[in-house]
Write a protein that holds these residues in place. Structure first.
Motif, mmCIF file in Angstrom:
data_model
loop_
_atom_site.group_PDB
_atom_site.id
_atom_site.type_symbol
_atom_site.label_atom_id
_atom_site.label_comp_id
_atom_site.label_asym_id
_atom_site.label_seq_id
_atom_site.Cartn_x
_atom_site.Cartn_y
_atom_site.Cartn_z
ATOM 1 N N THR A 1 0.855 -1.183 0.000
ATOM 2 C CA THR A 1 0.000 0.000 0.000
ATOM 3 C C THR A 1 0.887 1.226 0.000
ATOM 4 O OG1 THR A 1 -1.901 1.065 1.067
ATOM 5 C CG2 THR A 1 -0.175 0.253 2.513
ATOM 6 N N GLU A 2 0.356 2.345 -0.484
ATOM 7 C CA GLU A 2 1.146 3.582 -0.550
ATOM 8 C C GLU A 2 0.662 4.558 0.518
ATOM 9 O OE1 GLU A 2 3.072 6.586 -3.886
ATOM 10 O OE2 GLU A 2 1.367 5.306 -4.422
ATOM 11 N N LEU A 3 1.612 5.219 1.159
ATOM 12 C CA LEU A 3 1.310 6.171 2.224
ATOM 13 C C LEU A 3 1.648 7.583 1.797
ATOM 14 C CD1 LEU A 3 2.820 4.313 5.335
ATOM 15 C CD2 LEU A 3 0.504 4.134 4.402
ATOM 16 N N SER A 4 0.945 8.539 2.384
ATOM 17 C CA SER A 4 1.332 9.939 2.199
ATOM 18 C C SER A 4 2.598 10.196 3.014
ATOM 19 C CB SER A 4 0.205 10.855 2.686
ATOM 20 O OG SER A 4 0.045 10.743 4.101
ATOM 21 N N GLN A 5 3.248 11.327 2.764
ATOM 22 C CA GLN A 5 4.489 11.614 3.475
ATOM 23 C C GLN A 5 4.292 11.725 4.986
ATOM 24 O OE1 GLN A 5 7.445 11.425 1.922
ATOM 25 N NE2 GLN A 5 8.273 11.477 3.999
ATOM 26 N N PRO A 6 3.243 12.423 5.476
ATOM 27 C CA PRO A 6 3.030 12.449 6.931
ATOM 28 C C PRO A 6 2.766 11.058 7.506
ATOM 29 C CG PRO A 6 1.804 14.224 5.871
ATOM 30 C CD PRO A 6 2.309 13.342 4.782
ATOM 31 N N GLU A 7 1.989 10.238 6.778
ATOM 32 C CA GLU A 7 1.716 8.874 7.241
ATOM 33 C C GLU A 7 2.999 8.055 7.278
ATOM 34 O OE1 GLU A 7 -2.860 8.082 5.663
ATOM 35 O OE2 GLU A 7 -1.157 7.704 4.323
ATOM 36 N N LEU A 8 3.840 8.224 6.274
ATOM 37 C CA LEU A 8 5.087 7.469 6.192
ATOM 38 C C LEU A 8 5.999 7.790 7.375
ATOM 39 C CD1 LEU A 8 6.920 5.561 4.539
ATOM 40 C CD2 LEU A 8 7.842 7.602 3.418
ATOM 41 N N SER A 9 6.146 9.063 7.673
ATOM 42 C CA SER A 9 7.015 9.467 8.787
ATOM 43 C C SER A 9 6.528 8.869 10.092
ATOM 44 C CB SER A 9 7.058 10.998 8.892
ATOM 45 O OG SER A 9 7.594 11.564 7.714
ATOM 46 N N HIS B 1 14.069 6.414 14.326
ATOM 47 C CA HIS B 1 15.058 5.350 14.092
ATOM 48 C C HIS B 1 14.397 4.040 13.619
ATOM 49 C CE1 HIS B 1 17.819 8.069 16.080
ATOM 50 N NE2 HIS B 1 17.069 8.055 17.168
ATOM 51 N N GLY B 2 13.245 4.150 12.978
ATOM 52 C CA GLY B 2 12.569 2.959 12.447
ATOM 53 C C GLY B 2 11.892 2.102 13.494
ATOM 54 N N LYS B 3 11.697 2.645 14.716
ATOM 55 C CA LYS B 3 11.157 1.828 15.809
ATOM 56 C C LYS B 3 9.741 1.337 15.527
ATOM 57 C CE LYS B 3 13.920 3.751 19.591
ATOM 58 N NZ LYS B 3 13.866 4.505 20.878
ATOM 59 N N THR B 4 8.895 2.189 14.962
ATOM 60 C CA THR B 4 7.508 1.786 14.718
ATOM 61 C C THR B 4 7.454 0.686 13.663
ATOM 62 O OG1 THR B 4 6.748 4.012 15.289
ATOM 63 C CG2 THR B 4 5.208 2.600 14.103
ATOM 64 N N GLY C 1 4.731 -10.619 12.833
ATOM 65 C CA GLY C 1 5.516 -11.716 12.272
ATOM 66 C C GLY C 1 5.828 -11.513 10.809
ATOM 67 N N CYS C 2 5.457 -10.362 10.285
ATOM 68 C CA CYS C 2 5.603 -10.046 8.865
ATOM 69 C C CYS C 2 6.934 -9.332 8.621
ATOM 70 C CB CYS C 2 4.453 -9.113 8.475
ATOM 71 S SG CYS C 2 3.771 -9.409 6.842
ATOM 72 N N VAL C 3 7.468 -9.462 7.420
ATOM 73 C CA VAL C 3 8.586 -8.632 6.987
ATOM 74 C C VAL C 3 7.998 -7.315 6.499
ATOM 75 C CG1 VAL C 3 10.525 -8.385 5.402
ATOM 76 C CG2 VAL C 3 9.956 -10.641 6.333
ATOM 77 N N VAL C 4 8.306 -6.233 7.178
ATOM 78 C CA VAL C 4 7.738 -4.925 6.845
ATOM 79 C C VAL C 4 8.861 -3.981 6.463
ATOM 80 C CG1 VAL C 4 6.400 -2.961 7.668
ATOM 81 C CG2 VAL C 4 5.821 -5.276 8.446
ATOM 82 N N GLN C 5 8.728 -3.359 5.300
ATOM 83 C CA GLN C 5 9.739 -2.408 4.837
ATOM 84 C C GLN C 5 9.070 -1.350 3.968
ATOM 85 O OE1 GLN C 5 12.407 -0.476 5.182
ATOM 86 N NE2 GLN C 5 13.614 -2.353 5.467
ATOM 87 N N TYR C 6 9.624 -0.147 4.014
ATOM 88 C CA TYR C 6 9.128 0.957 3.209
ATOM 89 C C TYR C 6 10.109 1.222 2.076
ATOM 90 C CZ TYR C 6 6.506 1.523 7.526
ATOM 91 O OH TYR C 6 5.728 1.290 8.629
ATOM 92 N N ASP D 1 -4.888 5.345 11.937
ATOM 93 C CA ASP D 1 -6.125 5.879 12.515
ATOM 94 C C ASP D 1 -5.820 6.682 13.773
ATOM 95 O OD1 ASP D 1 -7.625 4.747 10.525
ATOM 96 O OD2 ASP D 1 -8.361 3.060 11.733
ATOM 97 N N ARG D 2 -4.866 6.182 14.571
ATOM 98 C CA ARG D 2 -4.496 6.909 15.782
ATOM 99 C C ARG D 2 -3.904 8.267 15.432
ATOM 100 N NH1 ARG D 2 -0.403 3.972 19.754
ATOM 101 N NH2 ARG D 2 1.082 4.578 18.132
ATOM 102 N N LEU D 3 -3.188 8.323 14.326
ATOM 103 C CA LEU D 3 -2.629 9.594 13.867
ATOM 104 C C LEU D 3 -3.742 10.588 13.572
ATOM 105 C CD1 LEU D 3 -0.140 11.238 12.923
ATOM 106 C CD2 LEU D 3 -0.435 10.190 10.658
ATOM 107 N N GLU D 4 -4.862 10.079 13.042
ATOM 108 C CA GLU D 4 -6.007 10.932 12.727
ATOM 109 C C GLU D 4 -6.919 11.155 13.936
ATOM 110 O OE1 GLU D 4 -6.429 12.458 9.855
ATOM 111 O OE2 GLU D 4 -4.601 11.567 9.042
ATOM 112 N N GLY D 5 -6.676 10.394 15.012
ATOM 113 C CA GLY D 5 -7.477 10.548 16.219
ATOM 114 C C GLY D 5 -8.824 9.861 16.162
ATOM 115 N N SER D 6 -8.986 8.870 15.258
ATOM 116 C CA SER D 6 -10.298 8.224 15.102
ATOM 117 C C SER D 6 -10.178 6.706 15.148
ATOM 118 C CB SER D 6 -10.936 8.638 13.767
ATOM 119 O OG SER D 6 -10.077 8.281 12.680
ATOM 120 N N MET D 7 -9.335 6.183 16.032
ATOM 121 C CA MET D 7 -9.074 4.753 16.077
ATOM 122 C C MET D 7 -10.229 3.994 16.723
ATOM 123 S SD MET D 7 -5.858 2.841 17.888
ATOM 124 C CE MET D 7 -6.390 3.404 19.507
#
Length: 386
Positions: free
Chosen positions: A66-74, A80-83, A92-97, A123-129
């Motif tokens: 899936t593609e993210l906007s720049q604010p979502e990506l950050s 340091h890539g913690k999230t 358990g997934c391999v996750v990379q941007y 969703d938490r970023l938008e405050g509507s989780m």
């Protein structure tokens, strides 16, 4: 892989198990994309390419994107890539941007979890989780007293983030208050072992602020389950302080050596693991306290988790005195628990305890600890130790 190349290139061969190879491949792709924007992401936009070998697409293994906007990506990367790392460990997934495109590689179940977790983060970023935990088998829900929610969360979510990083989980306060608004539900997502470890760590924090909240009506329990379960053991305050050690160092040492989770919640020790892990943890904890009150005496002849090292009385005196720091360093490096016992012949021995034997040159394990002890004793004999 269907990518049109206009410059000279070389093939990079990546060997190993499928998840490891895929993680390495995507990490390299991410680095290239940073240097050459669009190198992979444009091909993905045109064709949906996931840049995977057909030989790896066995069973339900695959890649979701899936593609993210720049604010979502950050936000989804985190400091340091913690999230990103927490998202990968919890699912358990391999996750990379790769550029602004999220690649999630794994089994169907792992990918579904990763997509859910990523959606909730955004969703938490938008405050509507909104999270429905019903009928999910990847979640543990813990009710936290309202006056402890801020304490458990920490400033800028620092405390909750530390728990997530420690165990590889994702955690969200659901915003659902119980009747009377006395507690709020904390959802812990990830593998079972990680969830229980995180739950116990939060319970410990709550008990420090509200004594007896979880433990006042609990009795000791030694479960008979062969699989993963939790034992409880009451300790007196002096033993609890000794078994905890400075900043929890002794507790963590026994947990690492036994392979179990050991957490102190109020006046109780919670021991989580399979049957063998729980038994080892109880034994090591008992030996620690026995050694505190006097000389250790136990039968280790049938044990496969203990390595003996012969040592002189003179060396023992040094090791338990000015050399104690070196002994603790060996335990930390090798993930073992070490104690001293005199054998039937009256001679002292170091007992190196741990579930992992390892090898002489492995990163952790009893054999590494044995090698380090022998090196330390030789150095001390030459006058270089203490």
């Amino acid at each position: 892989d269907g990518v049109e190349r206009h410059e000279e290139f070389v093939d990079l061969m990546i060997f190993g198990e499928r998840p490891g190879r895929r993680a390495a491949q995507l990490a390299v792709m991410s680095a290239i994309e940073n240097k050459l924007p669009g190198n992979f992401s444009e091909e993905w936009r045109k064709t949906g390419a996931t840049f995977e070998s057909k030989a790896d697409l066995v069973g339900d293994w695959g890649t979701s994107t899936t593609e993210l906007s720049q604010p979502e990506l950050s936000y989804a990367i985190g400091a340091h890539g913690k999230t990103r790392k927490k998202l990968g460990r919890a699912s358990g997934c391999v996750v990379q941007y790769v550029g602004n495109v999220v690649f999630m590689s794994g089994t169907k179940r792992q990918r579904e979890h990763a997509k859910d977790y990523l959606k909730w983060l955004l969703d938490r970023l938008e405050g509507s989780m909104v999270i429905d935990t019903n009928r999910r088998d990847d979640v543990t829900v813990l009710e936290v007293p309202m006056d402890c929610v801020g304490y458990v969360t920490g400033r800028s979510r620092e405390t909750l983030g530390l728990v997530e990083e420690t165990f590889g989980t994702l955690m969200f306060f659901l915003g659902y208050k119980t009747e009377g608004h006395e507690t709020e539900k904390l959802a812990i997502f990830g593998p079972l072992r990680a969830r229980i470890g995180a739950k116990l760590m939060v319970m410990s924090a709550v008990e420090r602020k509200t004594k007896g909240y979880f433990t006042q009506d609990l009795a000791d329990e030694k479960t008979k389950t062969k699989g993963f379960d939790t034992d409880r053991l009451t300790l007196d305050p002096e033993d609890m302080a000794y078994a905890s050690g400075k900043e929890g160092s002794t507790r963590k040492k026994i947990a690492a050596a036994s392979g179990a989770y050991l957490e102190f919640v109020g006046h109780m020790a919670f021991i989580a693991g399979d049957e063998k892990e729980r038994r080892r943890c109880r034994d090591y904890l008992g030996w620690l306290l026995e050694q505190k009150d006097g000389e250790l005496s136990t039968d280790i002849r049938s044990r496969t988790d203990v390595t003996e090292v012969d040592i002189s009385e003179e060396d023992i005196s040094w090791l338990l005195g000015s050399g104690l720091g070196e002994m603790r360093q060996i335990e930390q490096e090798s993930h073992t628990f070490c104690c001293v016992m005199h054998g039937d012949d009256g001679m002292p021995r170091i007992l190196i305890c741990g579930h992992e034997e390892g090898t002489v040159h492995s990163e952790t394990g009893r054999l590494k600890a044995e090698r380090l002890f022998k090196n330390l004793m030789r150095e001390h004999a030459r006058g270089g130790g203490g």
